[in-house]
Design an enzyme around this catalytic site. Structure first.
Site, PDB file in Angstrom:
ATOM      1  N   ASP A   1      -3.658   6.790  11.610  1.00 37.18           N
ATOM      2  CA  ASP A   1      -2.866   6.039  10.633  1.00 37.18           C
ATOM      3  C   ASP A   1      -1.534   6.769  10.484  1.00 37.18           C
ATOM      4  O   ASP A   1      -1.429   7.804   9.825  1.00 37.18           O
ATOM      5  CB  ASP A   1      -3.604   5.982   9.295  1.00 37.18           C
ATOM      6  CG  ASP A   1      -2.826   5.200   8.226  1.00 37.18           C
ATOM      7  OD1 ASP A   1      -1.652   4.845   8.476  1.00 37.18           O
ATOM      8  OD2 ASP A   1      -3.390   4.981   7.126  1.00 37.18           O
TER       9      ASP A   1
ATOM     10  N   SER B   1       0.807  -1.220   0.000  1.00 36.84           N
ATOM     11  CA  SER B   1       0.000   0.000   0.000  1.00 36.84           C
ATOM     12  C   SER B   1       0.839   1.267   0.000  1.00 36.84           C
ATOM     13  O   SER B   1       0.358   2.338  -0.399  1.00 36.84           O
ATOM     14  CB  SER B   1      -0.933  -0.002   1.211  1.00 36.84           C
ATOM     15  OG  SER B   1      -0.194  -0.140   2.407  1.00 36.84           O
TER      16      SER B   1
ATOM     17  N   HIS C   1       0.597   5.566   6.356  1.00 38.48           N
ATOM     18  CA  HIS C   1       0.411   6.152   5.022  1.00 38.48           C
ATOM     19  C   HIS C   1       0.561   7.671   5.081  1.00 38.48           C
ATOM     20  O   HIS C   1       0.592   8.269   6.167  1.00 38.48           O
ATOM     21  CB  HIS C   1      -0.949   5.739   4.471  1.00 38.48           C
ATOM     22  CG  HIS C   1      -1.104   4.251   4.344  1.00 38.48           C
ATOM     23  ND1 HIS C   1      -1.742   3.479   5.313  1.00 38.48           N
ATOM     24  CD2 HIS C   1      -0.689   3.376   3.393  1.00 38.48           C
ATOM     25  CE1 HIS C   1      -1.714   2.204   4.946  1.00 38.48           C
ATOM     26  NE2 HIS C   1      -1.076   2.117   3.787  1.00 38.48           N
TER      27      HIS C   1
END
Length: 584
Positions: free
Chosen positions: A555, A305, A558
Site C-alpha cells: 500500500d 481515506s 496511505h
C-alpha cells in the site's frame, strides 16, 4: 422585768468600732444619724456603679447577637499580634468616637481592650507562630493620630470590597484604621495584596478569613507564524530528538491500517523527520495549546481515506494530555467522533470521498471500480458539516483510477442510471465549484476556519525517484534525497487537479477565508513513510506470504503513524494557533 432597749442594727459596739458623729455629737443619740449616713453612702455608691455599668452595656450593641461573637473580628490576613496592637488604648477611643459620635470613657477602654485580649489567646498566638508572622515594634499613638487625621467618615454610604459590603460607618472606619496602622509595616506589594484579597467584615461581625485566591484566567497563547511565510517551501531535516511527537504504543485509537511498527516494520527512521520551511519555523505540535483552541468546539475532517489517515493522526496528537476516562471514540455511519470531555471538544471525520454525492458514499462498502458522481448534489452531506468550527476538506485519491469521471444524469434518489464521462479536471472543477458555493452559503466566517488539503501523492514506480531495482515503496527507509533540482520530482501526481483547487479556493477567499494547505510537493519526497506491506488488506492484516509479495500487496497510498500526516497537522496547528482567539 424592765424591757430591754433594742440596739441599732449597725451599732458601732457590735462591730468593735468607735466613731464620732459626723454632726459633732457622740453616744447613743447620734447612732440614728450614723446609720442614716452609712446607708445613704452605700446607696449612692451602688447607684453610681450601676449607672456606669448600664452606660457601658448600652454603648455596645449586642442586641440579639450570639454571645460567642466578639466585637471585632480576628483578621487572619494581617496577623493576630498586629491586630492586638492596633486596637488597644487610643485605637479603641477612635473606633468608639467614630461609631457613637461621643468621647470614649475610661470604662469603655477597659471593656473594649478586655474583649480583644480575650479574643486573641494562646491558640491564636500558636497559629501566628506557625505562619511565621512577626510584628515589628511601632509607635501606635503616632500611627493612630495619623490614621485619625486621614480617616474619612461617610455616614450615608457603604463601601464594597470584593463580595462583602461594609454595612455601617463604624465598620468602615475600623477597616480603614487597621489598614492605616499596618501601612507602616507592610510594603507596597503587601498593601496591594490586602486591598485586592481582604474583604470587609459584615454587619454580624463574623470572623473574617482571607478568601481563597481565584484561579487566574487561562493563558491564551498565540503563535507567531505570519501569514506571509510560505510554510510549504522547505526541506526535510532528520531530528530524532524532538520527533516523533508521540509513540505508536501511546495511542490506542489508531486502526491497524496505520500501525506499521506493530504490524512488523523494523525501521523507525521514517518517524523522525521534521519539515523546515525556508523563511520561518514550523512550530512543533503542542497538544495543550491545540486543545485550548478546541475548547468547546468541533474540528471535522471531511473527505476520503487520506483525510481519515490525517484524522487519526490528529487524535493521537491531542489525546495524550487527556485522561483515559475523559475521552471516547464513537462511529455512526459516515460520521466518527472522538470526544474530549474535559475540553468539551470533538475531533470528527465524515466519509465523503468526492465531497458531493456518489455511489461510493457507504463508509464500509465502497470498493467500487465503476465510480459515479453527482457534481451538484452536496446538501445531503453538507447538513453534517454545519456549525463546525474548523473544517478540513480533501478529495483526490478516488479520482485516480480512470482518466475520466462518470457524471450521473439525474439523481440517485430518482433511480437514474445513465451518466456522461467527463474529463477528470473538468469534473473536478465542477465538484469544487459546488463545494465552494456551499461554503459561501453555509459557513460563518466569524466562527469557522476552512482548510482544503491538496493532493496526497502515491509512490508506485521506484524509477520515479531513481531506484530501478526497487519494488514500489516497499523497503524504502529514507526520503528522496539529493534531488538534482534540474527537473521536478514526478511520482504520478495529477497537478492539473492541484491547479483547479488553487484557482477555486483563490476565488472563494474573496468572500470566505479558506486556506489551501499545499502538502503535495513536500509529501512526494516521503517515499519511505507509506504503510507498504505493514497494513491491512480488505480488513485483515497481510499474511507473511502477502508481505513477501510487495509488488502485489504494498500500500503506497496511505501513511504510517506516527509519520507524515503529523506534519500535515502541524500546518493546521500553526494556522489555528496563530489566529486571533474566537470564543463565538
Amino acid at each position: 422585768m424592765m424591757a430591754r432597749r433594742k440596739l441599732p442594727l449597725l451599732e458601732a459596739d457590735s462591730f468593735g468600732l468607735k466613731h464620732s458623729s459626723p454632726f459633732g455629737g457622740n453616744g447613743r443619740r447620734s447612732s440614728k444619724y450614723s446609720v442614716f449616713v452609712v446607708i445613704s453612702t452605700v446607696l449612692l455608691l451602688f447607684t453610681f456603679m450601676y449607672n456606669e455599668d448600664v452606660k457601658t452595656i448600652a454603648e455596645h450593641p449586642f442586641g440579639s447577637r450570639d454571645s460567642s461573637r466578639t466585637e471585632f473580628p480576628i483578621r487572619h490576613d494581617i496577623g493576630h499580634q498586629q491586630f492586638k496592637q492596633a486596637i488597644k488604648e487610643d485605637e479603641v477611643a477612635i473606633l468608639i468616637e467614630k461609631a457613637e459620635g461621643k468621647p470614649a470613657t475610661e470604662k469603655d477602654r477597659a471593656v473594649m481592650v478586655d474583649v480583644v485580649e480575650s479574643s486573641v489567646g494562646k491558640e491564636d498566638r500558636n497559629e501566628e507562630e506557625s505562619h511565621g508572622v512577626k510584628t515589628p515594634a511601632i509607635d501606635r499613638k503616632q500611627e493612630l493620630r495619623e490614621a485619625k487625621e486621614h480617616a474619612v467618615g461617610d455616614e450615608g454610604k457603604n463601601e464594597e470590597l470584593g463580595d462583602v459590603k461594609a454595612p455601617a460607618p463604624a465598620i468602615e472606619e475600623e477597616g480603614r484604621t487597621l489598614r492605616e496602622v499596618n501601612a507602616s509595616i507592610m510594603g507596597k506589594k503587601e498593601r496591594e495584596e490586602e486591598s485586592s484579597q481582604v474583604k470587609a467584615p459584615n454587619s454580624s461581625f463574623h470572623e473574617v478569613k482571607a478568601p481563597a485566591v481565584e484561579k487566574t484566567e487561562r493563558q491564551r497563547i498565540v503563535l507567531d507564524v505570519p501569514e506571509s511565510c510560505d510554510l510549504f517551501d522547505g526541506r526535510w531535516v532528520y531530528d530524532d530528538v524532538n520527533y516523533p511527537v508521540y509513540k505508536e504504543a501511546e495511542c490506542g485509537f489508531m486502526t491497524e491500517q496505520v500501525t506499521c511498527m506493530r504490524n512488523g516494520r523494523r525501521d523507525d527512521r521514517f518517524q523522525k523527520w521534521r519539515w523546515q520551511p525556508k523563511d520561518c519555523t514550523l512550530p512543533r505540535f503542542d497538544a495543550k495549546v491545540m486543545l485550548d483552541r478546541l475548547r468547546g468546539k468541533r474540528l471535522m475532517f471531511v473527505g476520503d481515506s487520506l483525510n481519515r489517515n490525517q484524522w487519526e493522526s490528529m487524535i493521537c496528537l491531542v489525546q495524550s494530555v487527556v485522561p483515559w476516562n475523559k475521552k471516547s471514540l464513537t462511529k455512526n455511519g459516515s460520521l466518527s467522533v472522538f470526544r474530549l470531555e474535559e475540553y468539551n471538544a470533538t475531533v470528527e471525520f465524515y466519509w465523503a470521498p468526492f465531497l458531493v454525492e456518489s455511489n461510493s458514499d457507504d463508509p464500509k462498502i465502497h470498493s467500487i471500480l465503476n465510480r459515479i458522481i453527482t457534481p451538484k448534489s452536496i446538501d445531503k452531506h453538507g447538513e453534517n458539516w454545519k456549525n463546525v468550527d474548523y473544517l478540513v476538506f480533501n478529495t483526490y485519491i478516488w479520482w485516480m483510477n480512470t482518466p475520466t469521471m462518470k457524471v450521473l444524469r439525474g439523481s440517485f434518489d430518482e433511480g437514474s442510471t445513465e451518466y456522461d464521462e467527463v474529463e477528470r479536471p473538468l469534473a473536478y472543477r465542477r465538484v469544487l465549484n459546488t463545494w465552494a458555493k456551499w461554503v459561501q452559503n453555509n459557513v460563518n466566517p466569524n466562527r469557522t476556519m476552512v482548510f482544503f488539503m491538496s493532493m496526497s501523492p502515491n509512490h508506485i514506480r521506484s524509477t520515479d525517484w531513481g531506484n530501478p531495482t526497487g519494488i514500489k515503496c516497499a523497503l524504502e527507509t529514507e526520503p528522496v534525497g539529493n534531488w538534482s533540482g534540474w527537473r521536478p520530482l514526478e511520482v504520478g501526481t495529477d497537478w492539473r487537479l492541484f491547479a483547479v483547487a488553487e484557482n477555486v479556493i483563490g476565488r472563494l477567499r474573496r468572500k470566505v477565508p479558506a486556506t489551501f494547505v499545499k502538502i503535495t510537493a513536500m509529501s512526494e519526497y516521503r517515499k519511505d513513510a507509506h504503510t507498504s506491506v505493514h497494513t491491512l488488506r480488505q480488513g485483515k492484516l497481510l499474511t507473511a506470504e502477502q508481505q513477501a509479495d510487495p509488488a502485489h500487496f504494498s500500500d503506497c497510498i496511505h501513511w504510517c503513524l506516527p509519520g507524515l500526516p503529523d506534519t500535515w497537522n502541524e500546518f493546521l496547528y500553526a494556522r489555528i494557533a496563530s489566529s486571533s482567539w474566537n470564543d463565538h
